[in-house]
Design a protein around this motif. Sequence first.
Motif: not given
Length: 425
Positions: A398-418
């Motif tokens: 569950t911890g790994t899944i949380m980390w992957l979700n955060r990375r995905r969310k952070s990547r999406r946010k970075t793309q939106q900002q770009a």
Amino acid sequence: MTPVKSAFRTVHLWLGLATGLIIVFVCLTGSVLAFEQEIEQAWHRERYFVAPTTTPRLPLAQLAEAVKAHKPKAKIGGFKLYADPARTVEVSLVGGPGGPGAKDGERGGTSERGAGRMSGEQRGEGAGKGGKGEGGKGNKGDGGGPRIFVNPYTAAITGELNPRDNFFKTVEQLHRGLAAGKIGKLVMGVSATVFLFILGTGLVLWWPTARKALTPRLKVKWGSGWKRLNHDFHISLGFYASVFLFIMALTGVGMSFDWVGAGINKLTHSPLKRPEPPTSTAPAVAGTAPFTADAVLALARQQAPDAESYTVQMPKEPTGSIRVAVLRPGAITENATDEVYLDQYSGQVISSQTYAQRPVGQRIRGLFKPVHTGAIFGLSTKILAFVIGLLGATFPITGTIMWLNRRRKSRRKTQQQAVALNAVG
């Protein structure tokens, strides 16, 4: 998030990713070992149980003859008898799984009432340097030799257990050291130490900065999406399980490193080594017959008629003494026995020690395994250990899944900002 908590999150994350697979493996195998006795007895019920009869139990000498007929070259090392009339008598053979004369290094096995194995560690002697097995001078380790199970009413052989070929012995070797000897044991010890840091940093991260945030961290929000459920399983269930997992990891460290046992001995002013068993006095008359196992058992029953079990270990050398271990009713663990050593020729008591008289360090070390496996208070704590072990196996996932979700969310946010910056430009 404060810089301190951010640092703790980084430590928690990378330690969890580095040891996640090992933690899952250890927790799952630990859950299996929690019910070793119950599963073993269910798989081989005929080995451990018989139908009681109204006839008295046969003498140990007769049971010994049946074992010798079954294994003519075997040398009997001892007997274990239970107050339960439905239990078989366990007859231990001298030597390791290779039979009589096996090297000491081949003798192994941990004690479990259901499996009939005995070792120094089970009696609290194996968690520190200098701990002896069940023997020493004149009584060299009885630890891992084969066990023959005998019907006490008919002398029929009901089964045999070779510790090295036992399924749970293999699981235990994997659990404690990946079946890789000293290196595997070191890896598991380091992993258990790292797990302590993971649990500690997890509690720091769990602790809410505001009181109103406490309640959501204590409950699983059922009916939510899978991401929320995954988050709650890791955060909320992780909090409830953390105390028990911390105890299990701490005892795991204690069983992995000799310096832990040595430190406990030093802090409690306990002897670093278990005293050698006393020796018997040579008889005045040559050819004097040694004291029989039946006579020893009769004395033990006379002194402790309500005992749950009696273990009689016969000497292997002419100067050796007879060891008797008695498990009293209500004992805190199965290794909390009272011990008596008898002269093998006269039957006189040479030395005795109740469980309460054992050095404090030895008693503490003797609690490592039953606490670790949940056997400390019987079935209730075994169930708890089983459940906590299963939960512990889910947290790296569950911890790994949380980390992957955060990375995905952070990547999406970075793309939106770009995209937004490009649109402005």
